[in-house]
Design a protein around this motif. Structure first.
Motif, PDB file in Angstrom:
ATOM      1  N   SER A 136       0.915  -1.164   0.031  1.00 50.43           N
ATOM      2  CA  SER A 136      -0.082  -0.121   0.052  1.00 50.43           C
ATOM      3  C   SER A 136       0.859   1.255   0.035  1.00 50.43           C
ATOM      4  N   ASP A 137       2.040   1.215   0.245  1.00 49.19           N
ATOM      5  CA  ASP A 137       2.986   2.313   0.213  1.00 49.19           C
ATOM      6  C   ASP A 137       3.629   2.183  -0.872  1.00 49.19           C
ATOM      7  N   ASP A 138       3.414   3.485  -1.725  1.00 47.99           N
ATOM      8  CA  ASP A 138       4.020   3.642  -3.135  1.00 47.99           C
ATOM      9  C   ASP A 138       5.687   3.287  -3.152  1.00 47.99           C
ATOM     10  N   GLN A 139       6.240   3.885  -2.048  1.00 53.58           N
ATOM     11  CA  GLN A 139       7.583   4.085  -1.927  1.00 53.58           C
ATOM     12  C   GLN A 139       8.207   2.633  -2.048  1.00 53.58           C
ATOM     13  N   ARG A 173       6.317  -0.334  -2.970  1.00 58.16           N
ATOM     14  CA  ARG A 173       5.754  -1.328  -3.428  1.00 58.16           C
ATOM     15  C   ARG A 173       6.391  -2.196  -4.496  1.00 58.16           C
TER      16      ARG A 173
END
Length: 563
Positions: free
Chosen positions: A461-464, A466
């Motif tokens: 869920s964390d783009d950084q 993923r």
């Protein structure tokens, strides 16, 4: 009840073998071979007493039938009197010989459809039912047993042909050596051994195999080998490509893309288009689809299947050299024009399937087109290669949700998907429903049996983080994105990083935006109220752009993508 004929004749119920006498077994076998049709008492007598039947033979046959009905128990109604004989009302599900024949016929339909994988599987299932010599213990059915044995050997030959079509030549060598020893006069096994040795790079041994079978045939029968063996020997001596393949192994758990696969197989098998061009985002599975379809098509291209990875930057002249060596030219000419001319001459009259992976532009592919003849090309790339003449273009979308979940289940286990269906659906969405990233997520779950699917969803869920979480061994979509980015102009790379916060419209950067769209790093989604087209970065592409700084990622994209 089950009747087993492919080995010692047996009658079985749910608990196992039902005891019956030797004469009753002979009667049962004769009835089962003609299941659904009446068998005369005279025929049954000849089966039980092939030499000299006693005067009481008819009475004894009636006794055998009575004992069989008792053995059938509640299923006694399956054995009925019919005219001057008896009829057994059982089918392919109850009689192993009939089930064997049904699976062999289904396998042959798969072969006609170009599906070697299904053919090999069905033939293995059919052959698994054999427990020894057919109709063992019933000498009165010797001719019928010989027919069944011939059918078994033919099925073995067809299964080996299907496995050769799947690129399993080396694995088949021990089995083929044993079959040739057991059946020294059966030419087909020896021909298959020659093909397997040739495809395994063991041409001298293939010629030795030919000399062995020739010596046996001449010595024992006074005959020369048949046309197939003689042709194979000529091909090996001439170093011509006896159906060979350099295709990578097919993906064992390939899932989905059924319509796309059938389209490729149908078009190339029917020769309605000489080229199929597959394009798609990094991770969309274009390479896997191309290889999967090529394996399905191998029987349609008897002169070989060749795979060449263009790595986006490969020089067509270098690839031509590789292809010419495959076609029997040990030292190709130096000049690219001469290589292209010789290549077209060598391809003339042959049926070869060429798979070109990761093409960056039409200029890489055009020199490799085989020209007139029965050969065909499957090419993959990120961009749509619309200038290829006569090509069928196939643009891969993300997998449907059902296929993405099916792929996840095959890798991580179906039980976990059933336990957490909502988390599984969320997971494949976070993977953009791309085969590569779904496969990576499934592999991570398979390696972490103590994780819930929801645990991995939380991590993604964390783009950084993923993309890092979706990297598993060679399964890393970042490489594909970085390779696409490296092929862009410097201004387009800057726009890529600057516009990572959501959808946007054309302004002063029309050409740069189109460059990003062509590289599959941007998607056109809709026109806004002003009539302008809007664009967005797909989720994983946006995560790539957001997760790394412009200075680090854009400046080093070329280095990270590699040559």
């Amino acid at each position: 009840m089950q009747v087993r004929l492919l080995g010692p004749v047996e009658l079985c119920d749910a608990r196992g073998s039902v005891p019956i006498g030797p004469r009753a077994r002979a009667v049962l076998a004769a009835l089962a071979l003609d299941a659904g049709r009446p068998v005369s008492v005279e025929r049954l007598v000849a089966t039980v007493w092939p030499e000299a039947p006693p005067a009481t033979a008819t009475t004894q046959i009636q006794g055998c039938v009575s004992s069989l009905r008792r053995a059938f128990g509640e299923s006694r109604g399956l054995l009925v009197t019919s005219g001057p004989g008896y009829l057994l009302e059982m089918g392919e599900e109850e009689i192993d010989a009939l089930g064997f024949g049904a699976r062999v016929r289904e396998a042959r339909r798969a072969v006609r459809g170009g599906d070697d994988d299904s053919a090999a599987r069905l033939l293995r299932e059919a052959l698994r039912g054999w427990r020894g010599s057919a109709l063992d213990g019933v000498p009165g059915l010797h001719a019928e047993a010989s027919v069944l044995e011939e059918q078994r050997l033919a099925a073995v030959e067809e299964r080996i042909t299907a496995d050769l079509g799947r690129g399993r030549a080396a694995e088949l060598l021990p089995e083929l050596a044993a079959l040739c020893a057991d059946h020294p006069l059966r030419e087909r096994f020896h021909a298959q051994l020659m093909v397997a040795l040739t495809r395994s790079g063991r041409r001298p041994e293939a010629l030795e195999a030919y000399q062995r079978i020739r010596c046996t045939l001449v010595t024992d029968l006074g005959l020369e080998p048949g046309s197939e063996l003689q042709r194979l020997q000529r091909d090996v001596l001439a170093a011509a490509p006896v159906p060979e393949s350099t295709l990578p192994q097919d993906v064992a758990d390939f899932t989905g893309r059924i319509a796309e696969t059938e389209m490729i197989v149908g078009v190339l098998a029917a020769s309605s288009a000489p080229i199929v061009a597959i394009s798609g985002r990094p991770g969309a599975g274009a390479t896997s689809l191309a290889v999967h379809a090529a394996h399905r098509l191998r029987s349609r291209f008897p002169d070989g299947c060749l795979y060449a990875d263009l790595h986006f930057t490969a020089d067509p002249g270098e690839v031509l050299g590789r292809v010419l060596r495959f076609l029997g030219v040990p030292v190709p000419p130096r000049a690219r024009a001469e290589r292209a001319e010789l290549y077209r001459a060598r391809m003339n009259g042959r049926r070869i399937l060429l798979v070109l992976n990761d093409a960056a532009a039409e200029s890489q592919v055009l020199p490799l087109l085989p020209g007139a003849g029965g050969s065909a090309v499957v090419v993959t790339g990120r961009t749509r290669l619309t200038a290829l003449p006569g090509a069928l273009h196939l643009d891969l979308a993300p997998l449907p949700v059902s296929d993405a979940l099916a792929l996840l289940a095959r890798i991580a286990g179906p039980g976990r998907i059933r336990t957490e269906p909502e988390a599984a659906a969320r997971l494949v969405d976070l993977c953009d429903r791309l085969p590569l990233t779904v496969r990576a997520a499934g592999a991570r779950l398979a390696g972490k049996p103590h994780w819930r699917i929801a645990d991995l969803v939380a991590r993604l869920s964390d783009d950084q983080h993923r993309l890092a979480e979706l990297a598993h061994g060679d399964l890393d979509v970042r490489r594909g994105i970085a390779a696409s980015l490296a092929g862009l102009s410097a201004p387009a790379r800057t726009v890529f990083a600057r516009l990572a916060d959501g959808s946007f419209t054309r302004e002063e950067t029309d050409d740069l935006i189109e460059e990003l769209v062509d590289a599959r790093l941007l998607e056109a989604v809709r026109c806004d109220d002003s009539g302008r087209m809007r664009f967005r970065q797909p989720g994983l592409v946006r995560a790539f752009a957001r997760g790394l700084s412009i200075r680090t990622e854009v400046g080093n994209a070329t280095e990270e993508a590699g040559p």
